[in-house]
Motif scaffolding. Structure first.
Motif, PDB file in Angstrom:
ATOM      1  N   THR A 142       0.860  -1.190   0.000  1.00  0.00           N
ATOM      2  CA  THR A 142       0.000   0.000   0.000  1.00  0.00           C
ATOM      3  C   THR A 142       0.890   1.231   0.000  1.00  0.00           C
ATOM      4  OG1 THR A 142      -1.790  -1.139   1.160  1.00  0.00           O
ATOM      5  CG2 THR A 142      -1.789   1.265   1.240  1.00  0.00           C
ATOM      6  N   ARG A 143       0.690   2.046  -1.007  1.00  0.00           N
ATOM      7  CA  ARG A 143       1.582   3.187  -1.217  1.00  0.00           C
ATOM      8  C   ARG A 143       0.776   4.442  -1.504  1.00  0.00           C
ATOM      9  NH1 ARG A 143       6.923   2.875  -5.128  1.00  0.00           N
ATOM     10  NH2 ARG A 143       7.750   4.946  -4.648  1.00  0.00           N
ATOM     11  N   ARG A 144       1.245   5.582  -0.998  1.00  0.00           N
ATOM     12  CA  ARG A 144       0.588   6.868  -1.285  1.00  0.00           C
ATOM     13  C   ARG A 144       0.879   7.249  -2.732  1.00  0.00           C
ATOM     14  NH1 ARG A 144       2.730  10.991   1.086  1.00  0.00           N
ATOM     15  NH2 ARG A 144       0.889  12.297   1.379  1.00  0.00           N
ATOM     16  N   LEU A 145      -0.200   7.477  -3.468  1.00  0.00           N
ATOM     17  CA  LEU A 145      -0.074   7.785  -4.894  1.00  0.00           C
ATOM     18  C   LEU A 145      -0.961   8.967  -5.268  1.00  0.00           C
ATOM     19  CD1 LEU A 145      -0.295   4.140  -6.294  1.00  0.00           C
ATOM     20  CD2 LEU A 145       1.783   5.503  -6.022  1.00  0.00           C
ATOM     21  N   LEU A 146      -0.607   9.611  -6.364  1.00  0.00           N
ATOM     22  CA  LEU A 146      -1.444  10.666  -6.919  1.00  0.00           C
ATOM     23  C   LEU A 146      -2.536  10.010  -7.755  1.00  0.00           C
ATOM     24  CD1 LEU A 146      -1.818  13.774  -7.422  1.00  0.00           C
ATOM     25  CD2 LEU A 146      -0.426  13.446  -9.488  1.00  0.00           C
ATOM     26  N   VAL A 147      -3.800  10.268  -7.420  1.00  0.00           N
ATOM     27  CA  VAL A 147      -4.896   9.602  -8.121  1.00  0.00           C
ATOM     28  C   VAL A 147      -5.960  10.607  -8.542  1.00  0.00           C
ATOM     29  CG1 VAL A 147      -4.538   7.452  -6.844  1.00  0.00           C
ATOM     30  CG2 VAL A 147      -6.232   9.087  -6.025  1.00  0.00           C
ATOM     31  N   TRP A 148      -6.676  10.211  -9.586  1.00  0.00           N
ATOM     32  CA  TRP A 148      -7.851  10.960 -10.043  1.00  0.00           C
ATOM     33  C   TRP A 148      -9.036  10.015 -10.003  1.00  0.00           C
ATOM     34  CZ3 TRP A 148      -9.927  11.459 -15.548  1.00  0.00           C
ATOM     35  CH2 TRP A 148     -11.017  12.354 -15.583  1.00  0.00           C
ATOM     36  N   ASP A 149      -9.982  10.313  -9.119  1.00  0.00           N
ATOM     37  CA  ASP A 149     -11.239   9.575  -9.064  1.00  0.00           C
ATOM     38  C   ASP A 149     -12.244  10.325  -9.930  1.00  0.00           C
ATOM     39  OD1 ASP A 149     -10.659   7.383  -7.225  1.00  0.00           O
ATOM     40  OD2 ASP A 149     -10.372   8.954  -5.726  1.00  0.00           O
ATOM     41  N   ARG A 150     -12.495   9.789 -11.093  1.00  0.00           N
ATOM     42  CA  ARG A 150     -13.328  10.483 -12.080  1.00  0.00           C
ATOM     43  C   ARG A 150     -14.769  10.564 -11.609  1.00  0.00           C
ATOM     44  NH1 ARG A 150     -15.596   8.105 -16.911  1.00  0.00           N
ATOM     45  NH2 ARG A 150     -14.295   6.281 -16.481  1.00  0.00           N
ATOM     46  N   PRO A 151     -15.364  11.766 -11.613  1.00  0.00           N
ATOM     47  CA  PRO A 151     -16.784  11.889 -11.270  1.00  0.00           C
ATOM     48  C   PRO A 151     -17.634  11.048 -12.214  1.00  0.00           C
ATOM     49  CG  PRO A 151     -15.724  14.044 -11.318  1.00  0.00           C
ATOM     50  CD  PRO A 151     -14.738  13.080 -11.882  1.00  0.00           C
ATOM     51  N   PRO A 152     -18.665  10.388 -11.710  1.00  0.00           N
ATOM     52  CA  PRO A 152     -19.474   9.486 -12.546  1.00  0.00           C
ATOM     53  C   PRO A 152     -20.053  10.158 -13.785  1.00  0.00           C
ATOM     54  CG  PRO A 152     -20.021   9.209 -10.227  1.00  0.00           C
ATOM     55  CD  PRO A 152     -19.119  10.413 -10.314  1.00  0.00           C
ATOM     56  N   SER A 153     -20.380  11.444 -13.676  1.00  0.00           N
ATOM     57  CA  SER A 153     -21.028  12.127 -14.802  1.00  0.00           C
ATOM     58  C   SER A 153     -20.043  12.726 -15.791  1.00  0.00           C
ATOM     59  CB  SER A 153     -21.925  13.254 -14.264  1.00  0.00           C
ATOM     60  OG  SER A 153     -21.147  14.198 -13.544  1.00  0.00           O
ATOM     61  N   MET A 154     -18.752  12.588 -15.539  1.00  0.00           N
ATOM     62  CA  MET A 154     -17.759  13.253 -16.373  1.00  0.00           C
ATOM     63  C   MET A 154     -17.165  12.294 -17.402  1.00  0.00           C
ATOM     64  SD  MET A 154     -14.219  15.150 -15.289  1.00  0.00           S
ATOM     65  CE  MET A 154     -13.108  15.779 -16.557  1.00  0.00           C
ATOM     66  N   PRO A 155     -17.384  12.572 -18.698  1.00  0.00           N
ATOM     67  CA  PRO A 155     -16.726  11.745 -19.716  1.00  0.00           C
ATOM     68  C   PRO A 155     -15.242  12.116 -19.804  1.00  0.00           C
ATOM     69  CG  PRO A 155     -17.911  13.540 -20.767  1.00  0.00           C
ATOM     70  CD  PRO A 155     -18.224  13.637 -19.287  1.00  0.00           C
ATOM     71  N   VAL A 156     -14.405  11.150 -20.127  1.00  0.00           N
ATOM     72  CA  VAL A 156     -12.983  11.470 -20.270  1.00  0.00           C
ATOM     73  C   VAL A 156     -12.710  12.129 -21.617  1.00  0.00           C
ATOM     74  CG1 VAL A 156     -12.230   9.655 -18.717  1.00  0.00           C
ATOM     75  CG2 VAL A 156     -12.429   9.169 -21.158  1.00  0.00           C
ATOM     76  N   LEU A 157     -13.641  11.969 -22.555  1.00  0.00           N
ATOM     77  CA  LEU A 157     -13.494  12.581 -23.870  1.00  0.00           C
ATOM     78  C   LEU A 157     -14.873  12.861 -24.426  1.00  0.00           C
ATOM     79  CD1 LEU A 157     -11.159  13.314 -25.852  1.00  0.00           C
ATOM     80  CD2 LEU A 157     -11.647  11.171 -27.018  1.00  0.00           C
ATOM     81  N   ALA A 158     -15.112  14.099 -24.809  1.00  0.00           N
ATOM     82  CA  ALA A 158     -16.408  14.496 -25.348  1.00  0.00           C
ATOM     83  C   ALA A 158     -16.232  15.019 -26.770  1.00  0.00           C
ATOM     84  CB  ALA A 158     -17.046  15.566 -24.463  1.00  0.00           C
ATOM     85  N   ARG A 159     -17.331  15.191 -27.448  1.00  0.00           N
ATOM     86  CA  ARG A 159     -17.279  15.627 -28.844  1.00  0.00           C
ATOM     87  C   ARG A 159     -16.551  16.950 -28.992  1.00  0.00           C
ATOM     88  NH1 ARG A 159     -21.980  15.166 -33.326  1.00  0.00           N
ATOM     89  NH2 ARG A 159     -20.964  16.325 -34.991  1.00  0.00           N
ATOM     90  N   ASP A 160     -16.785  17.885 -28.061  1.00  0.00           N
ATOM     91  CA  ASP A 160     -16.162  19.192 -28.219  1.00  0.00           C
ATOM     92  C   ASP A 160     -14.692  19.215 -27.793  1.00  0.00           C
ATOM     93  OD1 ASP A 160     -16.543  19.007 -25.511  1.00  0.00           O
ATOM     94  OD2 ASP A 160     -17.547  20.937 -25.279  1.00  0.00           O
ATOM     95  N   ASP A 161     -14.155  18.063 -27.388  1.00  0.00           N
ATOM     96  CA  ASP A 161     -12.716  17.974 -27.155  1.00  0.00           C
ATOM     97  C   ASP A 161     -11.956  17.746 -28.465  1.00  0.00           C
ATOM     98  OD1 ASP A 161     -12.693  18.254 -24.318  1.00  0.00           O
ATOM     99  OD2 ASP A 161     -13.413  16.185 -24.138  1.00  0.00           O
ATOM    100  N   ILE A 162     -12.687  17.447 -29.543  1.00  0.00           N
ATOM    101  CA  ILE A 162     -12.085  17.230 -30.857  1.00  0.00           C
ATOM    102  C   ILE A 162     -12.214  18.521 -31.653  1.00  0.00           C
ATOM    103  CG2 ILE A 162     -12.047  15.789 -32.909  1.00  0.00           C
ATOM    104  CD1 ILE A 162     -11.512  14.284 -30.299  1.00  0.00           C
TER     105      ILE A 162
END
Length: 385
Positions: free
Chosen positions: A151-171
């Motif tokens: 078990t190690r301390r790490l930098l993490v991102w817990d993605r919010p359930p409603s947040m897409p990692v990639l959306a149409r307007d990211d293109i």
């Protein structure tokens, strides 16, 4: 918001641009688009935080006399032809400006609660201590099959359930639908992403209390793009890369696409079949395409064309594209350099690449002179570069 095209940082592997021209497709497309926009020369971006680079350095006979950064710099310089240093220079994902921006953004995201430093159960190599992931597996750093839970301390991102990692307007593409498979791949990532890695070379997270860990390079390449844009005062950086590369890095870069009003988007390009040069030479002879026109077709037109044909250019398409290119080149004599320049720039800024397959529009964009001294396309008439 000023648009600036920047290549998705290329992994600094064992190749040269002459040997692997496809590796430079994003670089060449970004250079061409920025020149059409009248922007100043942008740096070429390189990804040096790789496990393969760690292993090469560890196994190098001169590792005690040549530092890792110097080794990376030498390898990047060797990618270009003699005297071919890019006008905008190069920028790596460990450059001081990138590292400073990375720590600044990470600290802000930690303060806002978007990222956390959290104890996480992981597996590490029993021989070298390399972080092998969240499940037991053989070590990719030393090859040892044994791992142990830790078990190690790490930098993490817990993605919010409603947040897409990639959306149409990211293109960044005018009225273009993002590839469905890209959105699916990008979305099918764990809800928790670990953003710290064990690397010999990278952006150290020691200032955040994570000794021996570096920022995940998939986040770092995004920050390199933002740092390059900040250097040139551009608020609309666009990363030019393949859809496969975007699928690999988009999730890890999602928290790092915005900073100080700047927003990073992606411009997707397809692969280019550079392999069969003998067949292309025969085609050029048949259609009376000069060596200079052939080089411009390969190094300028095809990279731009790949932004329009995002699924990739096939070898079977090369003959028709070469004939089309020849027609556009012949049409230059009847086309004023200033005709349609403002409209062309508007389309380039909007990510509308349909003009590449319009003979008149393409003829206005063809660079003069054909190639600059660094082996990359020169500026077109009327550009302010």
């Amino acid at each position: 918001m000023d648009v600036l095209y920047l290549n998705g940082p290329v992994q600094n592997g064992l190749f040269t641009i002459a040997d692997r021209p496809g590796k430079a497709a994003g670089i060449r497309a970004a250079d061409a688009l920025n020149t059409l926009l009248g922007a100043g020369p942008a740096p070429h971006l390189w990804n040096t935080v790789t496990l393969a680079g760690d292993l090469r350095h560890r196994g190098a006979p001169d590792r005690d006399t040549v530092g890792r950064q110097d080794r990376e710099d030498r390898a990047i310089a060797a990618k270009y032809p003699p005297g071919g240093t890019p006008a905008g220079g190069v920028l790596t994902d460990t450059a001081p400006a990138v590292a400073a921006l990375a720590l600044k953004m990470t600290e802000r995201l930690l303060h806002d609660g978007a990222l956390t430093i959290t104890p996480v159960p992981v597996s590490e190599c029993t021989r070298c201590g390399h972080l092998t992931g969240t499940v037991p597996r053989a070590c990719r750093a030393c090859g040892h099959p044994g791992s142990r839970p830790h078990t190690r301390r790490l930098l993490v991102w817990d993605r919010p359930p409603s947040m897409p990692v990639l959306a149409r307007d990211d293109i960044h593409a005018h009225r273009a639908k993002p590839p469905g498979h890209l959105l699916t791949i990008a979305q099918n990532v764990p809800k928790r992403l670990i953003l710290s890695r064990t690397r010999d070379h990278g952006i150290s997270l020691a200032p955040l209390g994570l000794n021996g860990l570096a920022l995940d390079p998939r986040a770092g390449v995004h920050i390199a793009v933002l740092a390059a844009a900040a250097r040139l005062g551009a608020g609309g950086p666009v990363m030019v890369l393949t859809d496969n590369a975007a699928a690999n890095v988009a999730a890890y870069g999602a928290p790092f696409r915005r900073h100080n009003g700047a927003r990073l988007r992606y411009a997707l390009h397809g692969r280019i079949p550079y392999d069969d040069t003998a067949a292309l030479q025969r085609l050029c002879e048949v259609h009376r395409v000069s060596p200079a026109q052939r080089e411009l077709f390969l190094a300028w037109f095809l990279p731009l064309c790949s932004l329009h044909l995002r699924s990739g250019i096939s070898a079977a398409q090369i003959p028709s594209l070469l004939k089309f290119w020849r027609r556009a080149h012949l049409a230059r004599a009847a086309t004023s350099a200033s005709d349609g320049r403002a409209e062309l720039r508007r389309r380039v800024a909007a990510g509308d690449m349909r003009w590449v397959m319009d003979v008149r529009a393409l003829s206005r964009a063809i660079p003069v002179p054909a190639l600059s001294t660094d082996g990359f396309p020169g500026k077109p008439e009327g550009a302010t570069r």
